[in-house]
Design an enzyme around this catalytic site. Structure first.
Site, PDB file in Angstrom:
ATOM      1  N   SER A 208       0.833  -1.204   0.000  1.00 48.62           N
ATOM      2  CA  SER A 208       0.000   0.000   0.000  1.00 48.62           C
ATOM      3  C   SER A 208       0.874   1.262   0.000  1.00 48.62           C
ATOM      4  O   SER A 208       1.705   1.431  -0.878  1.00 48.62           O
ATOM      5  CB  SER A 208      -0.963  -0.051   1.188  1.00 48.62           C
TER       6      SER A 208
ATOM      7  N   HIS B 217      -7.926  -4.887  -1.324  1.00 50.05           N
ATOM      8  CA  HIS B 217      -6.671  -4.195  -1.061  1.00 50.05           C
ATOM      9  C   HIS B 217      -5.768  -4.999  -0.130  1.00 50.05           C
ATOM     10  O   HIS B 217      -6.182  -5.420   0.956  1.00 50.05           O
ATOM     11  CB  HIS B 217      -6.983  -2.829  -0.446  1.00 50.05           C
TER      12      HIS B 217
ATOM     13  N   GLU C 212      -9.747  -3.128  -6.275  1.00 49.31           N
ATOM     14  CA  GLU C 212      -9.072  -2.083  -5.509  1.00 49.31           C
ATOM     15  C   GLU C 212      -9.246  -0.683  -6.091  1.00 49.31           C
ATOM     16  O   GLU C 212      -9.240  -0.500  -7.307  1.00 49.31           O
ATOM     17  CB  GLU C 212      -7.568  -2.365  -5.470  1.00 49.31           C
TER      18      GLU C 212
END
Length: 314
Positions: A160, A285, A255
């Site tokens: 991320s 995610h 996502e």
């Protein structure tokens, strides 16, 4: 379509991994679990986030030790019989506003155990208390510390926001003319564009159960400080990608950050970087965190570890 079939002629090296029907049911049950967890969470957001991430179990036969030396803080995760003088520098996610190396120990141990390489997961300064360039500087300091400790072959891995920071770090290292170069980068659902210009950021067809545009917009505002969101220190998608090591990028089709991954892979390919993009159908995610629930998570980490082992062996 088989797990190793190519899903796109636009980005060479793209692999589309389908979601089996039984796995789709497990994914649905997991999303229900997410909704209950976040819907009932009442503690301070950073505490809640750490509780969520720490759900990844510690891998067997991995020891962990604290590091607090020369401004570098975090944890070593060392598998038994790990290769000497090889290391993974792991940069955690959390939108640059939350996340700790402590909470990520389980997840990082899963990566390290599969790759057979010790991993250093670091704490870097979080926003809004610290803004750019504090986090990139901390990542470079950790890199230099590893070199000073005698590690000669190092890969950079992150998820991320930590995936974005990993790509920023690799770009910064590519501009250096001294010392060892990174041997590879692996990023899970990387946040590469803090201007939020990707079409998936607003696409109603994306049903991301964990992050939305408003959350990312708030995180970006807090993180960039006096910098522009389009500065390559914030948005590696918009920087110079030449000279990067081989990259593996994994992302789920559901996502908000799908386009952050696919556009980065396309630009890396145009810059001559060896890049492999894996697009996992129907997944959320950083689904790799969910090794206790999804076979897809375990398979994705196995593939990431195989990529790292090849890079370390080359």
């Amino acid at each position: 379509m088989s797990p190793d079939s190519f899903g796109s002629d636009v980005i060479p090296g793209t692999v589309t991994v389908p979601l089996a029907e039984e796995e789709r049911h497990r994914e649905g049950a997991l999303r229900d679990l997410f909704a209950r967890f976040w819907g009932t969470a009442t503690r301070e957001p950073r505490v809640v986030y750490d509780a969520f991430v720490s759900g990844s179990p510690l891998a067997d036969a991995v020891t962990f030790d604290t590091v607090d030396e020369d401004g570098v803080r975090g944890w070593w995760l060392r598998p038994q019989d790990a290769e000497v003088r090889r290391a993974i520098l792991f940069l955690h996610g959390g939108g640059y506003v939350q996340g700790t190396a402590t909470a990520y120990r389980g997840f990082v141990s899963q990566v390290a155990s599969r790759a057979g390489v010790a991993a250093l997961a670091i704490d870097y300064p979080l926003a809004p208390e610290a803004t750019l360039p504090a986090a990139p500087n901390a990542a470079l300091a950790a890199w230099d510390w590893l070199i000073g400790q005698g590690y000669e072959r190092i890969a950079v891995v992150g998820d991320s926001a930590g995936g974005g920071l990993s790509l920023v770090t690799l770009a910064n290292l590519a501009r250096r003319n001294d010392g060892p170069a990174p041997i590879a980068g692996v990023v899970f659902s990387p946040w590469t564009d803090l201007t939020l210009s990707g079409s998936s950021m607003s696409d109603p067809a994306r049903q991301d159960p964990l992050i939305d545009r408003e959350y990312l917009q708030d995180c970006a505002r807090k993180y960039v400080g006096t910098f522009d969101a389009g500065d390559p220190l914030a948005s590696p998608l918009l920087g110079d990608l030449r000279g990067l090591p081989p990259l593996l990028i994994q992302v789920g089709t559901d996502e908000r950050l799908l386009d952050d991954a696919t556009r980065y892979a396309a630009r890396a390919n145009e810059a001559g970087v060896p890049v492999r993009l894996e697009v996992w159908e129907g997944l959320h995610h950083v689904f790799q965190l969910d090794v206790a629930h999804l076979d897809s998570s375990r398979r994705a980490l196995d593939r990431a570890a195989a990529f790292l082992r090849r890079a370390f062996a080359s």
